[in-house]
Design an enzyme around this catalytic site. Structure first.
Site, short mmCIF file in Angstrom:
data_model
loop_
_atom_site.label_atom_id
_atom_site.label_comp_id
_atom_site.label_asym_id
_atom_site.label_seq_id
_atom_site.Cartn_x
_atom_site.Cartn_y
_atom_site.Cartn_z
N HIS A 35 0.81 -1.22 0.00
CA HIS A 35 0.00 0.00 0.00
C HIS A 35 0.85 1.27 0.00
O HIS A 35 0.33 2.36 0.23
CB HIS A 35 -0.95 0.01 1.20
CG HIS A 35 -2.05 -1.01 1.09
ND1 HIS A 35 -2.82 -1.41 2.16
CD2 HIS A 35 -2.49 -1.72 0.03
CE1 HIS A 35 -3.69 -2.34 1.75
NE2 HIS A 35 -3.51 -2.54 0.47
N CYS A 95 4.41 13.30 -13.10
CA CYS A 95 5.68 12.78 -13.63
C CYS A 95 6.23 11.61 -12.84
O CYS A 95 7.20 10.99 -13.24
CB CYS A 95 6.72 13.89 -13.73
SG CYS A 95 7.45 14.35 -12.14
N ILE A 129 1.29 -9.65 18.99
CA ILE A 129 2.41 -9.73 18.05
C ILE A 129 3.73 -9.31 18.70
O ILE A 129 4.75 -9.96 18.51
CB ILE A 129 2.12 -8.83 16.83
CG1 ILE A 129 0.88 -9.33 16.10
CG2 ILE A 129 3.30 -8.79 15.88
CD1 ILE A 129 0.28 -8.30 15.16
ZN ZN Z 1 6.12 16.02 -11.31
#
Ligand code: ZN
Length: 235
Positions: A98, A109, A215
């Site tokens: 993600h 760009c 965990i």
């Molecule tokens: Zn850019």
């Protein structure tokens, strides 16, 4: 996904966005691209993002320690906090399905840069800082609602899953894609499947081992077993 570092799970039943539908727009691609006001609010939200100041917990440090010890480890994660790298995992060995909140990317760009630099521009008065390369709209380098996961990253995740000998699924309900699909791939390829999750998952019956503990305590203990013996993988 894992909430062990104290970061709210925004898609879970108590998720941030379900409590505030208006906030969901801030992370929905079409709204973000179409509305400068949404972008201004998104940047303000990012300034307060706890994931950016969080520190790696014991579980993530244990994963990095295992890798440092010479065991070939790959991390496939749906977390966007970048904490595996911060704990010491080499970036090329971490697949962030993600994306990461620690980077920004240009929607025109594709240029990338540190989130920190963009947040400094916001703090200095730019409400919606544009790309320095092309002037395009910048966003967090995370997958927003309405965006697809990167097929290249997903493909690499499947390849790793097929090749591994041990697949450890940590802190996932294994009920949503792609995590569920990867657990299925593991089972089909004969890797040892270990599930570490507080709640039952649909894959518990076919798992070689199920650990139902927190965990932060369970994973370091589990990973000690794999030091210098068998390759481990974590999803
Ligand atoms: Zn850019």
């Amino acid at each position: 996904m894992p909430c062990d570092s104290g970061i709210p799970d925004y898609r879970g039943p108590n998720g941030l966005w379900r409590k505030d539908p208006e906030a969901e727009k801030l992370v929905t691609y079409a709204y973000y691209m179409g509305d400068p006001e949404i972008r201004r609010r998104s940047w303000q939200m990012r300034r307060k993002n706890r994931a950016l100041t969080a520190e790696p917990n014991a579980a993530r440090r244990a994963v990095a320690d295992l890798e440092r010890g010479g065991v070939p480890v790959r991390v496939i994660t749906q977390n966007v906090d970048g904490l595996h790298e911060l704990a010491g995992m080499p970036a090329r060995k971490v697949l962030e399905l993600h994306g990461s909140v620690r980077s920004v990317m240009c929607t025109r760009c594709g240029a990338r840069g540190p989130m920190k630099d963009s947040l400094e521009r916001v703090a200095a008065g730019e409400e919606d800082p544009p790309c320095r390369e092309c002037g395009g709209i910048l966003k967090s380098a995370t997958v927003m609602f309405g965006e697809r996961l990167d097929p290249a990253v997903l493909g690499e995740a499947v390849a790793i899953t097929k090749a591994c000998q041990v697949f450890i699924a940590v802190g996932t309900s294994l009920q949503v894609q792609p995590a569920a699909g990867l657990a299925g791939v593991t089972a089909d390829h004969g890797a040892r499947l270990i599930i570490v999750n507080a709640e039952p998952t649909p894959y518990d019956d076919i798992a070689d081992e199920v650990v139902r503990e927190t965990i932060g305590t369970a994973l370091p203990e589990l990973l000690r077993r794999f030091g210098k013996r068998a390759p481990g993988r974590q999803a």
